[in-house]
Each structure stands twice: as structure tokens, then as C-alpha cells.
Design an enzyme around this catalytic site. Structure first.
Site, mmCIF file in Angstrom:
data_model
loop_
_atom_site.group_PDB
_atom_site.id
_atom_site.type_symbol
_atom_site.label_atom_id
_atom_site.label_comp_id
_atom_site.label_asym_id
_atom_site.label_seq_id
_atom_site.Cartn_x
_atom_site.Cartn_y
_atom_site.Cartn_z
ATOM 1 C CG ASP A 63 -17.671 19.088 -29.129
ATOM 2 O OD1 ASP A 63 -18.077 17.966 -29.489
ATOM 3 O OD2 ASP A 63 -17.978 20.138 -29.733
ATOM 4 C CG LEU A 88 -16.222 20.610 -33.519
ATOM 5 C CD1 LEU A 88 -15.651 20.835 -32.130
ATOM 6 C CD2 LEU A 88 -15.347 21.290 -34.574
ATOM 7 C CG HIS A 89 -21.850 17.177 -31.014
ATOM 8 N ND1 HIS A 89 -20.855 16.447 -30.413
ATOM 9 C CD2 HIS A 89 -22.872 17.212 -30.127
ATOM 10 C CE1 HIS A 89 -21.259 16.046 -29.224
ATOM 11 N NE2 HIS A 89 -22.480 16.503 -29.015
ATOM 12 N NE ARG A 90 -21.017 20.006 -24.919
ATOM 13 C CZ ARG A 90 -21.811 19.128 -24.321
ATOM 14 N NH1 ARG A 90 -21.696 17.840 -24.598
ATOM 15 N NH2 ARG A 90 -22.721 19.518 -23.472
ATOM 16 C CB ALA A 91 -24.788 24.609 -29.016
#
Length: 436
Positions: free
Chosen positions: A279, A202-205
Site C-alpha cells: 500500500d 502494509l502500513h497506510r493508516a
């Protein structure tokens, strides 16, 4: 022939690794230019060592500056490097700032660009990666696309089909290449406390910087009855702290939080997982390559082929949707088997060989050079034509000079046909030029 390879991030290095192998095996001259977007030099150098790759010839060292600073610095430095090195083609891969900057720099220097993984579109211009893809494809001379769908994206934007090559995706080559290295070098599975688990990234802005979306995702995970392993990105940790959810997440017995993992450890981790929840864009490709069902925490994807193939599901960020999709996959053996057995749309692991051979053929034919126009050409417009004879794309264009087949339709459905495919029964849109 001399090839320049511009790399910026670890996913690019991973996907370029089989291409570099192919270039070396053919004893072709090349240079590797690392932009230094992953700016810890020790980690960066170690990554090349871990993957048995040659050390970069140049490291621009842009660090973690803003996107504008990164792109402008890369372009400026590449102008010096590419001019001095006298390369015949510049290869970029994917959709990072390094890709956009590398494509612009080469194009302005009249050096042909080969874009590996060209043609991907999410149709969401709020994503920085989407803009980078559009920029790179606008500057490219050769387009190495993974699938028919990505080829169609390009012809719809006016790219000449003669420059588009469906090669599959080098992620398949890379997984096959690197899985054995991971199994040999990684001990990460010794640290996993579960026998069966979901791997979560989980990392998308758009997810971690939106408190409501992030809370929805985390709340769905807290209430799951499945084990989860989460290599936690520092920025995601910071966002979780900001909404007071990190401690609750960390206290869940079914969730194991890990520090961010290196590529080989992560590859070993996902190769043993039951399901991937992510993501990420690239991880959707790795999941279907490794025969692992994937649930994507997004509302769109530039990898729709994984969904069409049946190996990936878009769940968005709604708690109920996330939970229902995970339960439906893990509690239903037929659904699980169907997703795990989805046919990989990205090829058989020979993409790098195809890419190298195409570049070499163009070089041998002296068709890599970018030259100024030598004829007066007037664009006359587009024409819709129904084809009722046995004739291939190349035969049609030879028969009607100045005509380029732009789009092909079988009935009402657009399809992609190569230069040697038969057009009989197809409706085609032709781009017409008058050559004086």
C-alpha cells in the site's frame, strides 16, 4: 550558488541521494537540513553512512510529535537556519511534513523552492500526503515533475509551464545508485526461508487502522498458496493484535514475518522477489524500476503512470480481488512477462543531472530571485484558440505578449507540450493578461 536540501524521512533521503551526488560532483556549495522525523539519531546517522552520503549540517530533531507540532517546529527552526546560511534555493522532495514545512518557510523568506517529484495527485484530500503536495506546489518556483501526467496536473492548477520541467523520477537514479551498495552490504537474503516469494508491505493508516479492511487483506493472505515475506511495521503489528489476527498470520507456514528492515536490506529483499504487494506509494515506483510486477492494496494512487505502463494493478482491499490479481499474475507467464517488462515511465536514471543543470541555468541567468512586480498587470480571462500554423509555445507567447498557454488539447485529449514543441493542429486555452 548555495543550495539547501531539506530532508525528513528515509524515502526523501533515498530519492535525494543522487541529487546530492550531482551537487557534490559539480563542487557546488550546499547544506543538508535533516528535520529528524526519523528521530533515532543513531539510526538516522547510520543511514547517511550506509548510503555514502555526507552527514547533515543540521538536525532539527522534531521526533514523533503530531503533524501540527512537527510542521510548526520545522518552520520556526528553518527560519533561523535559512536566514543565517543565505542560500539561493531550497530543495524539497515528495510529500512529507518536512516538505510542506520546508516549502512554507522558504517561501515566506522569499527563497525560491525547487520541488522534486512535484505534481503528483491522488485526488484524495483525506490523505495527509496529498495536502502536503498541494502546499509544496503552491509555494514552489521550480517544479521537477516525473512525467507528462504530473506536468498536466500542475498546468490544470494554474502553474506556468515555463517553471515545469519533466525530469523523470530520481527513484530510478537511486535504485541504480544503491542496488550495488545493497548487494555488497546486505545479508538479508540469507535469512529468507523461501526460494521464491512475494514481498508484502502494509502500513497506510486507511488500511491498518480500519479493522474491516485489515481483516480482508490478512484473510486473503492466509489463504494464498504462495510464499510471502512480510517486514512488519510496529503499528501494523499492534493493529493485527487488536483484531486477534497476528497469531494466525504468524502461524502460517507460507508467511515469514520479519522485523522492519533498513533500506539496504529491503532493497536487496525486493530485488529478489517475484511480486510486490503493497500500500506504499514509493514502492510502486521501485517495483517498475526493478522490473517487478506490483499489486497495490489501495483504491487510488498518485502514481497512475505505473498502471498505464502495465506494471501495477490497483486491487483495493477486497479479499477476492487481491487473491484473483495475485493468481492471475503468478499463474500466467504471459501476464507476468508483460508486467515485468513494462516500460518505466520515470526515466533512464539521469533525473538528478537534469535537475542540477536546470537549477544552475536559472542561477547563471539570475532568474532564481523572487522579486516584486514592477508592472501593472490586469488579468483578462481565458480564451480557447485553435492553432493552424507551425508555431511553438514560446514563439506564440513571444508573438502575443501577456498571453500564457495554460492547457493544450489534441482533439479532445489534453496533452503536455514543452516550450519548443509545435502547436499546429492543437486547441489551446490561453490565460490573458493586459500589461499597462
Amino acid at each position: 550558488m548555495k543550495i539547501a536540501i531539506v530532508l525528513g524521512t528515509r524515502p526523501e533521503i533515498i530519492k535525494m541521494s543522487p541529487v546530492i551526488d550531482e551537487i557534490q560532483e559539480n563542487n557546488t556549495d550546499f547544506i543538508i537540513i535533516h528535520t529528524g522525523q526519523h528521530y533515532d539519531s543513531k539510526m538516522s546517522d547510520q543511514f547517511f553512512i550506509d548510503l555514502d552520503l555526507p552527514k547533515p549540517d543540521y538536525n532539527i530533531g522534531i521526533g514523533s510529535n503530531t503533524a501540527i507540532e512537527q510542521i510548526s517546529t520545522i518552520i520556526s527552526k528553518l527560519e533561523e537556519i535559512l536566514t543565517d546560511e543565505g542560500v539561493d534555493i531550497v530543495l524539497v522532495q515528495g510529500d512529507t511534513n518536512a516538505v510542506a514545512a520546508g516549502a512554507i518557510a522558504a517561501n515566506k523568506l522569499k527563497i525560491p523552492v525547487g520541488h522534486i517529484e512535484a505534481g503528483l495527485r491522488s485526488y484524495d484530500k483525506n490523505m495527509p500526503e496529498e495536502i502536503n503536495r498541494l502546499i509544496a506546489d503552491s509555494c514552489s518556483a521550480l517544479y521537477f515533475v516525473p512525467t507528462d501526467k504530473t506536468a498536466i496536473n500542475l498546468v490544470n492548477e494554474g502553474v506556468d509551464h515555463k517553471n515545469i520541467y519533466i525530469t523523470g523520477n530520481t527513484i530510478v537514479d537511486a535504485c541504480k545508485r544503491n542496488i550495488d551498495i545493497a548487494k555488497e552490504k546486505s545479508t538479508i537474503l540469507d535469512d529468507v526461508i523461501f526460494d521464491e516469494y512475494i514481498t508484502l508491505t502494509l502500513h497506510r493508516a486507511e488500511n491498518v487502522d480500519d479493522p474491516n479492511r485489515l481483516a480482508n487483506i490478512i484473510n486473503s493472505l492466509i489463504n494464498l498458496r504462495y510464499n510471502i515475506v512480510l517486514p512488519l511495521h510496529p503499528h501494523t503489528r499492534k493493529s493485527l493484535d487488536a483484531i486477534n489476527l497476528y497469531d494466525e498470520l504468524a502461524s502460517c507456514e507460507h508467511i515469514q514475518i520479519m522485523e522492519p528492515l533498513g533500506y539496504l536490506d529491503f532493497l536487496a529483499l525486493i530485488s529478489n522477489t517475484k511480486l510486490i504487494l503493497t500500500d506504499s506509494g514509493g514502492l510502486q515506483e521501485e517495483a517498475i524500476t526493478l522490473d517487478i510486477p506490483c499489486v497495490t492494496l489501495r483504491y487510488n494512487t498518485e502514481r497512475p503512470e505505473t498502471i498505464d505502463a502495465g506494471g501495477n494493478i490497483l486491487a483495493g482491499t477486497n479479499s477476492t480481488e487481491i487473491t484473483n490479481n495475485i493468481q492471475n499474475i503468478l499463474d500466467n507467464s504471459d501476464v507476468y512477462a508483460k508486467m515485468a517488462g513494462a516500460i518505466n515511465p520515470y526515466g533512464d536514471g539521469t533525473s538528478a543531472e537534469k535537475i542540477y543543470n536546470i537549477i544552475k541555468e536559472h542561477y547563471d541567468l539570475n532568474s532564481l530571485k523572487i522579486e516584486a512586480a514592477s508592472e501593472v498587470v490586469d488579468f483578462e480571462g481565458y480564451e480557447l484558440i485553435s492553432i493552424n500554423d507551425d508555431i511553438t509555445t514560446s514563439e506564440f507567447e513571444d508573438l502575443y505578449p501577456g498571453c500564457i498557454i495554460q492547457q493544450v488539447f489534441s482533439g479532445s485529449k489534453q496533452v503536455y507540450l514543452g516550450v519548443d514543441d509545435n502547436l499546429n493542429g492543437m486547441n489551446v486555452i490561453v490565460k490573458k493578461f493586459k500589461i499597462n
